[in-house]
Design an enzyme around this catalytic site. Structure first.
Site, short mmCIF file in Angstrom:
data_model
loop_
_atom_site.label_atom_id
_atom_site.label_comp_id
_atom_site.label_asym_id
_atom_site.label_seq_id
_atom_site.Cartn_x
_atom_site.Cartn_y
_atom_site.Cartn_z
N HIS A 179 3.48 -61.21 26.96
CA HIS A 179 3.70 -60.88 25.53
C HIS A 179 2.64 -61.96 24.98
CE1 HIS A 179 7.75 -58.51 25.97
NE2 HIS A 179 6.51 -58.20 26.84
N GLU B 208 3.60 -63.66 22.18
CA GLU B 208 4.12 -65.06 22.13
C GLU B 208 4.19 -65.94 23.21
OE1 GLU B 208 5.40 -62.07 21.63
OE2 GLU B 208 7.05 -62.08 20.54
N CYS C 219 11.14 -60.12 21.19
CA CYS C 219 12.01 -59.37 22.07
C CYS C 219 12.89 -60.52 22.63
CB CYS C 219 11.18 -58.84 23.24
SG CYS C 219 10.48 -59.84 24.44
N CYS D 191 10.99 -63.32 24.57
CA CYS D 191 10.33 -64.19 24.02
C CYS D 191 11.32 -65.27 23.08
CB CYS D 191 9.14 -63.44 23.06
SG CYS D 191 7.86 -62.75 24.19
ZN LIG Z 1 8.23 -60.51 23.88
#
Ligand SMILES: [Zn+2]
Length: 155
Positions: free
Chosen positions: A55, A57, A85, A88
């Protein structure tokens, strides 16, 4: 840090999200900032990297850790175009960043609720920066995807 600096970095994160789009990934971008410089940049790339954790991040935090040569990313701000999410959010807590700024809310996969409460105690949290621009990029992407699928079915 004032609002215009937040918007400046969020525009930067949006540019990174655009790279994800061009690579066929869901367009989310993140930039990690210390003082007035970017020390980590990331965009969503799980498909291309064959990595479910890739992801935006996570990519930005990894790069920031290498730049600082420290697993604790003290005195940094993470800008991300979409509400993080659960995964993260956990990484953000572990990284010890000082401040999290995000754009669009994510009702489906966002860590809203109890984890957001935990985050809120660990970092200074700012939501809704360029929220419309951030949400529009995602909505445009998913609309394009739906139209592509429809066109395939009709072909
Ligand atoms: Zn994430």
């Amino acid at each position: 840090m004032n609002q215009s600096q937040d918007e400046y970095w969020m525009y930067h994160a949006l540019k990174l999200a655009r790279i994800a789009w061009e690579q066929g990934e869901v367009p989310v971008g993140a930039v990690l900032v210390q003082g007035d410089r970017a020390i980590g940049e990331g965009w969503n790339r799980p498909i291309g990297q064959h990595d479910p954790t890739a992801h935006a991040e996570i990519m930005a935090l990894r790069q920031g850790g290498k730049v600082l040569e420290n697993y604790r990313l003290l005195e940094t701000t993470l800008y991300v175009t979409l509400e993080p999410c659960v995964m993260c959010s956990g990484a953000i807590v572990h990284s010890r960043i000082a401040r999290l700024v995000y754009g669009a809310s994510d009702e489906k996969a966002g860590a809203a609720g109890f984890l957001m409460d935990i985050l809120n105690h660990q970092v200074a949290l700012q939501s809704g920066v360029l929220a419309e621009e951030c949400a529009a990029m995602l909505n445009d992407f998913f609309r394009m995807r739906r139209e592509q699928k429809k066109a395939l079915r009709q072909a």
